[in-house]
Design a protein around this motif. Structure first.
Motif, PDB file in Angstrom:
ATOM      1  N   MET A   3     -24.208  -7.062 -32.061  1.00  0.00           N
ATOM      2  CA  MET A   3     -24.308  -6.285 -30.814  1.00  0.00           C
ATOM      3  C   MET A   3     -24.223  -6.948 -29.729  1.00  0.00           C
ATOM      4  O   MET A   3     -24.914  -7.928 -29.105  1.00  0.00           O
ATOM      5  CB  MET A   3     -24.691  -5.072 -30.967  1.00  0.00           C
ATOM      6  N   THR A   6     -28.094  -6.606 -23.518  1.00  0.00           N
ATOM      7  CA  THR A   6     -27.399  -5.626 -22.471  1.00  0.00           C
ATOM      8  C   THR A   6     -28.249  -6.131 -20.892  1.00  0.00           C
ATOM      9  O   THR A   6     -29.718  -7.335 -21.342  1.00  0.00           O
ATOM     10  CB  THR A   6     -27.987  -4.565 -22.469  1.00  0.00           C
ATOM     11  N   LEU A  14     -33.889  -7.477 -27.138  1.00  0.00           N
ATOM     12  CA  LEU A  14     -33.136  -6.702 -27.571  1.00  0.00           C
ATOM     13  C   LEU A  14     -32.604  -6.874 -28.905  1.00  0.00           C
ATOM     14  O   LEU A  14     -33.034  -6.244 -29.549  1.00  0.00           O
ATOM     15  CB  LEU A  14     -31.515  -6.826 -27.210  1.00  0.00           C
ATOM     16  N   ASP A  18     -34.007  -4.177 -31.721  1.00  0.00           N
ATOM     17  CA  ASP A  18     -33.751  -3.957 -33.100  1.00  0.00           C
ATOM     18  C   ASP A  18     -33.527  -3.696 -34.318  1.00  0.00           C
ATOM     19  O   ASP A  18     -34.073  -2.804 -34.751  1.00  0.00           O
ATOM     20  CB  ASP A  18     -32.720  -4.545 -32.870  1.00  0.00           C
ATOM     21  N   SER A  34     -28.265   1.525 -31.322  1.00  0.00           N
ATOM     22  CA  SER A  34     -26.857   2.669 -30.511  1.00  0.00           C
ATOM     23  C   SER A  34     -27.200   3.880 -30.013  1.00  0.00           C
ATOM     24  O   SER A  34     -26.714   4.162 -29.117  1.00  0.00           O
ATOM     25  CB  SER A  34     -25.471   1.912 -31.628  1.00  0.00           C
ATOM     26  N   ASP A  37     -29.517   4.199 -27.281  1.00  0.00           N
ATOM     27  CA  ASP A  37     -29.182   3.824 -26.063  1.00  0.00           C
ATOM     28  C   ASP A  37     -28.098   5.068 -25.745  1.00  0.00           C
ATOM     29  O   ASP A  37     -27.832   5.845 -24.140  1.00  0.00           O
ATOM     30  CB  ASP A  37     -27.641   2.871 -26.426  1.00  0.00           C
ATOM     31  N   ARG A  83     -34.593  -0.688 -20.817  1.00  0.00           N
ATOM     32  CA  ARG A  83     -33.199   0.097 -20.947  1.00  0.00           C
ATOM     33  C   ARG A  83     -32.501   1.060 -20.122  1.00  0.00           C
ATOM     34  O   ARG A  83     -31.579   1.506 -19.316  1.00  0.00           O
ATOM     35  CB  ARG A  83     -33.037   0.166 -21.949  1.00  0.00           C
ATOM     36  N   GLU A  99     -22.292  -0.576 -19.977  1.00  0.00           N
ATOM     37  CA  GLU A  99     -22.036  -1.462 -20.923  1.00  0.00           C
ATOM     38  C   GLU A  99     -22.900  -0.274 -22.386  1.00  0.00           C
ATOM     39  O   GLU A  99     -23.764  -1.041 -22.826  1.00  0.00           O
ATOM     40  CB  GLU A  99     -22.269  -2.604 -20.594  1.00  0.00           C
ATOM     41  N   LEU A 101     -23.825   0.271 -25.761  1.00  0.00           N
ATOM     42  CA  LEU A 101     -24.720  -0.482 -27.057  1.00  0.00           C
ATOM     43  C   LEU A 101     -23.736   0.158 -28.058  1.00  0.00           C
ATOM     44  O   LEU A 101     -24.521   0.484 -29.176  1.00  0.00           O
ATOM     45  CB  LEU A 101     -26.159  -0.615 -27.110  1.00  0.00           C
ATOM     46  N   TRP A 115     -23.683   5.908 -31.000  1.00  0.00           N
ATOM     47  CA  TRP A 115     -23.838   6.419 -29.804  1.00  0.00           C
ATOM     48  C   TRP A 115     -23.549   7.440 -29.443  1.00  0.00           C
ATOM     49  O   TRP A 115     -24.574   8.023 -28.700  1.00  0.00           O
ATOM     50  CB  TRP A 115     -23.122   5.336 -29.141  1.00  0.00           C
TER      51      TRP A 115
END
Length: 222
Positions: A3, A6, A14, A18, A34, A37, A83, A99, A101, A115
């Motif tokens: 991934m 960001t 990040l 995760d 994802s 996000d 974020r 953008e 994720l 997402w």
């Protein structure tokens, strides 16, 4: 899975977020990176302000995270807020800067389903307020790239496009969804800045959402 980082978060932050979401310290059915996000994006661009005190608990599902220390809790919550604020900032100041994720396979194939599911979870927080977008011709077109990835309880695609058309949409999702996000954001901003109707909409009047149907058979049906 790979991934991209960001811009609002460092690569280390990040990876930290995760790793926590995938760890035993996070509830079993909590959001992953994802879908988180997508969820944050829907909350950020939605028709109404939703306070963090309401949407933060939704991230954890029906459980509670277990933080080893207060500092650890602060670092995780801070990463989520960074974020969220980055999405708001980019919508305001960088028209081409969103953008999402998306997960990406080792072969470079974009996986946007998580997402999109997270985005719809964000929509569900204010389902009635999103109603005008879903019931306008313009809104249906804006939502199409996102809905193409959403599946029902039987794992069937919600979108009713022909299979080859659906495959084409999925292939170019990374290009279509950022454009949709900006357009949906603009849709709600325009409505917030447009003059309010001075008179009450009659049940047989055209629905103000722009669907072309009578009010009683559209937004007035709820």
């Amino acid at each position: 899975m790979v991934m991209p980082p960001t811009p609002g978060l460092s690569e280390a932050d990040l990876e930290m977020l995760d790793a926590f979401l995938m760890s035993d310290q996070a509830p079993e059915n909590c959001m992953q990176l994802s879908d988180l996000d997508g969820f944050l994006t829907a909350v950020a661009i939605g028709p109404e302000l939703v306070m963090p005190s309401e949407w933060l608990p939704m991230i954890w599902g029906d459980g509670e995270p277990e933080f080893e220390t207060v500092e650890r809790a602060q670092s995780i919550i801070n990463a989520i807020m960074v974020r969220y604020n980055d999405i708001l900032h980019r919508l305001q100041d960088h028209p081409d800067g969103i953008e999402p994720l998306f997960w990406e396979t080792s072969a470079g194939q974009v996986v946007a389903g998580d997402w999109a599911e997270g985005f719809m979870d964000g929509v569900a927080l204010r389902k009635d307020a999103w109603h005008p977008l879903f019931h306008s011709d313009k809104g249906a077109k804006l939502l199409a790239p996102i809905l193409a990835f959403v599946h029902d309880l039987d794992d069937d695609a919600v979108a009713e496009d022909a299979e080859d058309e659906l495959t084409a949409v999925l292939t170019i999702a990374a290009d279509l969804i950022p454009q949709s996000v900006h357009a949906i954001d603009a849709f709600w901003k325009a409505r917030r800045h447009s003059p309010r109707r001075a008179t009450k909409t009659g049940r047989n009047d055209p629905c103000p959402c722009g669907s072309g149907r009578k009010y009683k058979r559209c937004c007035g049906a709820n």
